[in-house]
Design a protein around this motif. Structure first.
Motif, short mmCIF file in Angstrom:
data_model
loop_
_atom_site.label_atom_id
_atom_site.label_comp_id
_atom_site.label_asym_id
_atom_site.label_seq_id
_atom_site.Cartn_x
_atom_site.Cartn_y
_atom_site.Cartn_z
N LYS A 98 -49.61 52.09 -4.09
CA LYS A 98 -48.41 52.47 -4.83
C LYS A 98 -47.25 52.75 -3.88
N GLU A 99 -47.52 53.48 -2.77
CA GLU A 99 -46.47 53.76 -1.80
C GLU A 99 -45.96 52.48 -1.16
N PHE B 100 -45.94 49.52 -2.44
CA PHE B 100 -45.14 48.84 -3.46
C PHE B 100 -43.75 49.46 -3.55
N GLU B 101 -43.66 50.79 -3.50
CA GLU B 101 -42.37 51.47 -3.56
C GLU B 101 -41.53 51.18 -2.32
N ASN C 30 -40.16 47.77 -2.79
CA ASN C 30 -39.06 47.81 -3.77
C ASN C 30 -37.76 48.33 -3.16
N ALA C 31 -37.86 49.34 -2.32
CA ALA C 31 -36.66 49.88 -1.68
C ALA C 31 -36.01 48.83 -0.79
N LYS D 14 -34.29 46.21 -2.98
CA LYS D 14 -33.00 46.65 -3.50
C LYS D 14 -31.90 46.49 -2.45
N TRP E 244 -47.11 42.85 -4.51
CA TRP E 244 -46.24 42.90 -5.69
C TRP E 244 -47.04 42.69 -6.98
N TRP F 103 -50.67 45.53 -6.96
CA TRP F 103 -50.66 46.90 -6.47
C TRP F 103 -51.37 47.87 -7.41
N ARG G 29 -43.78 50.94 5.62
CA ARG G 29 -43.43 52.35 5.78
C ARG G 29 -42.43 52.55 6.91
N TYR H 127 -39.06 51.32 5.81
CA TYR H 127 -38.49 52.27 4.86
C TYR H 127 -37.91 53.47 5.61
#
Length: 124
Positions: free
Chosen positions: A8-9, A11-12, A15-16, A19, A51, A54, A69, A72
């Motif tokens: 999940k992390e 994937f986030e 996503n960041a 964007k 994607w 996940w 990570r 990010y």
């Protein structure tokens, strides 16, 4: 089915990055995802797997997670640096406005405004 926290992390994080790389009208999320993946050092195929899967992954690839990570973290640092710069500019503007509002017969405010403008030019 339980979702892996790491998946999940990851994937986030992806996503960041997506964007940040999304170019607006006419761009696709897939293209933005692939650009974000390449920027993080992850292959587009690894990003696509993350994607799409996940929610059902037991765990993501460790290298993929680590690279996303780290990217990010750099993105967050960049955003914080920009926010700090904007805050400094805001404070300078407020100080300049406060100086302009005071009634100084010697013209100190005009000199400080000119000095501030010169300093901003050298920072660019």
């Amino acid at each position: 089915m339980s979702t892996s926290i790491a998946a999940k992390e990851a994937f986030e994080f992806l996503n960041a990055g997506m964007k940040q790389h999304f170019r607006g009208y006419g761009d696709t999320t897939t293209a933005a995802r692939d650009r974000a993946a390449k920027d993080a050092g992850v292959t587009p195929a690894q990003a696509e797997r993350l994607w799409k899967n996940w929610k059902t992954m037991k765990h993501p690839n460790g290298d993929v997670y680590r690279q996303l990570r780290n990217r990010y973290g750099h993105l967050c640092s960049w955003i914080e640096n920009v926010a700090d710069r904007i805050e400094r500019q805001r404070q300078e503007i407020e100080e300049t406005d406060a100086i302009d509002q005071s009634h100084s017969p010697s013209g100190e405010g005009v000199v400080r405004v000119a000095q501030g403008a010169a300093e901003r030019e050298t920072m660019k």
